[in-house]
Design an enzyme around this catalytic site. Structure first.
Site: not given
Ligand code: TRH
Length: 380
Positions: A17, A272
């Protein structure tokens, strides 16, 4: 046309989010010169993505975005020209009243990403609210009848420059404490807890090609620790089992996470935002979808696969679909992984092709700005 935007983000769990809204807010400022306030109810989650954030500040400026703590007790403020409630979070009633009082406020609900066919038909539809205001449903997506995907200007050119510069890759990985082993396959791993991990790692450990597995801190670490038969996995540590060298990395800032994805030959991602970033990396990927009630996520997974696999040979198609299904079902990965290895050149080429195809569409920030322009010119 410079407008003011309020983006409301309620952190449910994880980082998706805040990851999406923070990325969108920055892009609206940097590329469209909009005035953006980002309201976040959980500054701790925000600080994982923006480590210089001040956890105690009610108001701070980061990358030109006014980041506001969304307090439990809402204090009245003037409504912006465009209001985005991200992922159906509930706006404070007093703020909705301020929107109604101001008039000419565009109210958008930014929805979760889905490749399902119905999304195009619902994108941009208004729904009349009790306040008398219309709320529009804005869907990111993979087809031209949706709002598109978040993609910053010049992203693919930067990615291609990085991927054709081995020294840049080496230096970036060295910063994270990873020394490249000659001939090794690099895989990044970002996933929820997953019973399929051990089977996949067994297959990698027994494989002929050495693997370097780069794992940023997160929910998969307990499964990894169990597979390595260790009591603890410290960030910065590295362990070998069979032909796999595991490196546990810190959770890096969003810009560095892109570099990590660009550095790897294969990326396991989740949710996402990381899922979309892996597509922009132009490399084969594995998606761990966020689990939903009543197994609704399986339809979403299938819908994406139906789009993504178009143009693949039957063998590559079956291998990829088998791998993704096994990963999400927590089942054995050995056969489908071995099948993917056999179709590797095709899967790699396909990933680049998919990326180019998606990049031919307008990005989400641009479609939002255009939607506002069209709306305001109709309203005038
Ligand atoms: O963290 P998530 O599992 O988020 C989820 C999904 O968005 C899902 O659809 C939603 O319903 C739920 O949350 C509540 O995965 P996502 O979307 O990939 O978000 C991770 C964020 O973290 C993304 O912006 C990439 C970032 N990130 C970093 O900045 N540094 C890192 O080292 C890693 C591994 C990720």
């Amino acid at each position: 046309m410079k407008a003011t935007w309020d983006i409301f983000c309620s952190v449910v769990d994880n980082y998706g989010d805040i990851g999406v809204t923070w990325r969108l807010a920055r892009q609206l400022v940097a590329e469209h010169e909009q005035g953006v306030r980002l309201w976040v109810d959980d500054l701790q989650a925000f600080a994982r993505l923006c480590p210089q954030a001040d956890l105690a500040a009610e108001r701070q400026w980061q990358h030109g975005v006014e980041v506001r703590h969304w307090p439990a007790e809402w204090q009245p403020v003037e409504a912006a020209d465009v209001v985005i409630e991200a992922f159906a979070c509930h706006l404070p009633p007093v703020y909705v009243a301020a929107m109604a009082a101001k008039g000419q406020v565009l109210w958008l609900n930014l929805e979760y990403l889905s490749a399902e066919d119905w999304v195009g038909g619902c994108h941009g539809l208004p729904s009349l609210q009790a306040s008398g205001l219309a709320k529009y449903f804005f869907f990111p997506g993979f087809s031209r009848d949706t709002g598109g995907l978040l993609r910053e200007a010049g992203l693919l050119a930067r990615r291609q420059a990085f991927q054709t510069d081995p020294e840049a890759r080496r230096a970036f990985l060295a910063e994270l404490g990873v020394q490249l082993q000659p001939g090794a396959r690099l895989i990044s791993l970002f996933a929820y807890e997953n019973a399929a991990l051990a089977g996949w790692l067994d297959a990698l450990a027994a494989g002929a090609t050495p693997t370097q597995l780069l794992v940023p801190q997160g929910r998969i670490l307990a499964d990894l620790q169990a597979w390595l038969k260790l009591d603890e996995l410290a960030v910065g540590g590295s362990w070998r089992r069979g032909n796999v060298q595991v490196h546990v990395l810190p959770f890096v800032r969003q810009e560095q996470y892109d570099l990590l994805l660009w550095s790897c030959d294969f990326n396991a991602v989740r949710g996402e935002d990381s899922f979309v970033r892996a597509q922009w990396a132009g490399r084969p990927l594995l998606w761990h979808i966020y689990e939903q009630d009543e197994h609704a996520h399986w339809d979403k997974l299938q819908a994406f696969l139906d789009r993504y696999r178009q143009g693949l040979s039957p063998a590559a198609d079956a291998a990829l679909a088998g791998l993704w299904r096994a990963w999400n079902a927590g089942e054995g990965m050995a056969d489908s992984w071995s099948a993917c290895l056999q179709s590797w050149p095709e899967l790699s080429e396909h990933a680049e092709h998919w990326c180019t195809e998606q990049a031919a569409q307008s990005d989400l920030a641009a479609t939002l700005v255009l939607f506002y322009r069209n709306w305001i010119s109709c309203a005038a």
